[in-house]
Design a protein around this motif. Structure first.
Motif, mmCIF file in Angstrom:
data_model
loop_
_atom_site.group_PDB
_atom_site.id
_atom_site.type_symbol
_atom_site.label_atom_id
_atom_site.label_comp_id
_atom_site.label_asym_id
_atom_site.label_seq_id
_atom_site.Cartn_x
_atom_site.Cartn_y
_atom_site.Cartn_z
ATOM 1 N N ASN A 183 79.789 60.914 129.282
ATOM 2 C CA ASN A 183 80.865 60.393 130.397
ATOM 3 C C ASN A 183 80.440 58.857 130.736
ATOM 4 N N THR A 195 86.503 68.208 126.559
ATOM 5 C CA THR A 195 85.861 67.142 127.522
ATOM 6 C C THR A 195 84.403 66.596 127.069
ATOM 7 N N PRO A 196 84.004 65.722 127.646
ATOM 8 C CA PRO A 196 82.886 65.070 127.150
ATOM 9 C C PRO A 196 81.886 66.012 127.153
#
Ligand SMILES: [Cu+2]
Lengths: 161, 205
Positions: free
Chosen positions: B53, B114-115
């Motif tokens: 992130n 998603t990360p």
């Protein structure tokens, strides 16, 4: 002669459960191990047709998902596109290779991670009425010893460097 | 012969020796399997998000070599196959040097990747690999710079949608410039061989 015939039958019987001409090369079959959380995978194998007529693979099922399809890849102007197909032809006296970047058995909606060493039960249906059941090992890498998976450039002839 | 002439001959010999010596060392890029850009373009305005992130900018690529693969984790064939190949390439190049090239997966599918999921995914192939994604606009800008093409379906209501993509591997040089592109099917042997040639060529400039 009768003995020879019986021996031949025995030999073939040990290599395959095939009748009527279709034979799966067991050492070619593998299912791709999946990273955690992945919902898709592919199963690869080589189907041989020892009969004098073309036979088509028309369906595949596997015990790891409800949604299993026959797929191929097409090279659409440099973009790789995966597509469902109705059947995969195994030519008379020839073979169909399901392998990475080509035809494959596509698995969606995977519930559990597939780990190296596990077995997947696969059933294949052919248009001559034959069905084949086999246990496919899960692998992280293709079964061939070398790490080059595809040296024939023929199906990629559209790609220019 | 007088002294200045001798010195002149010595200087010419030295210059010629150095020149031909260098030429001998410059590798022959015609043996490449991939395509090498004669004038690598610097990456600019990279605004991606890495698998922790954190922002990932062009400075991420400076002072090291990086293989990039542009794909998505839902992909059942090309992406895992190529990351497997890049892991094998990494192993081959680790035999050469303690600092093998870095490997980065850029996902073009931020809605599903998603990360957190990208991190799990890349680590499955190699603990040293990095994943990144970003906003659709920033991914497009980045992909354009590395000559990667892809097409998300307009209708993504079915969670099982597929993404068409070029499945290319890109090599970024230590100036953070696009050095080379490899179209599929890539193999670990050819990627490692090309990498060695390109590094030797880069160092002989
Ligand atoms: Cu598929």
């Amino acid at each position: 002669m009768k003995l020879f015939f019986a021996l031949t039958l025995l030999l073939f019987g040990s290599l395959t459960s095939a009748s009527e001409g279709i034979m799966i090369s067991e050492e070619s079959a593998w299912a791709r191990a999946t990273p955690p959380g992945s919902k898709t995978t592919a199963i690869y194998l080589t189907v041989m047709n020892h009969s004098g007529a073309d036979i088509s693979l028309t369906a595949a099922t596997a015990n790891i998902s409800e949604r299993v399809e026959l797929h191929t890849h097409i090279n659409n102007d440099g973009m790789m596109k995966m597509q469902q197909v109705v059947s995969i032809v195994v030519p008379a006296g020839g073979q169909a290779q399901l392998k990475p970047h080509g035809d494959h058995i596509m698995v969606f909606n995977l519930q559990d991670q597939l780990k190296q060493g596990e077995l997947v039960s696969v059933e294949l249906t052919f248009d001559n009425g034959q069905t084949q059941n086999l246990q496919v090992p899960v692998r992280k890498e293709p079964p061939s010893a070398n790490n080059t998976m595809d040296h024939d450039g023929t199906e990629h002839s559209g790609m220019k460097h | 012969m007088n002294k200045p002439t001798l010195i002149l001959i010595a200087v010419i010999a030295l210059v010629a020796g150095v020149f031909f010596g260098l030429r001998q060392n410059a590798p022959d890029l015609s043996e490449l399997t991939g395509f090498s850009f004669p004038e690598p373009a610097l990456l600019r305005d990279v605004k991606l998000i890495d698998h922790n992130n954190e922002p990932l900018t062009e400075s991420h690529f400076q002072d090291k070599w990086t293989f990039i693969y542009v794909g998505y984790t839902f992909c059942p064939d090309y992406c895992p196959m190529t990351l497997t190949t890049l892991n094998q390439t990494h192993a081959l190049l680790t035999e050469d040097s303690d600092t093998p090239p870095a490997t980065l997966l850029v996902s073009v599918d931020p809605e599903r990747d998603t990360p957190e999921h990208l991190k799990e995914y890349v680590k499955f192939f190699n603990d040293d690999f990095t994943g990144a994604t970003g906003s659709p606009d920033e991914i497009r800008k980045f992909a354009d710079q590395v000559s990667a093409v892809y097409a998300l379906p307009d209708d993504r209501s079915d969670p099982n949608y597929l993404v068409d993509h070029s499945s290319t591997v890109i090599l970024i040089n230590p100036d953070a410039a696009v050095q080379a592109v490899f179209t599929p099917p890539q193999t670990a042997d050819t990627l490692a061989k090309d990498f060695r040639l390109l590094v030797a060529h880069y160092q002989s400039r």
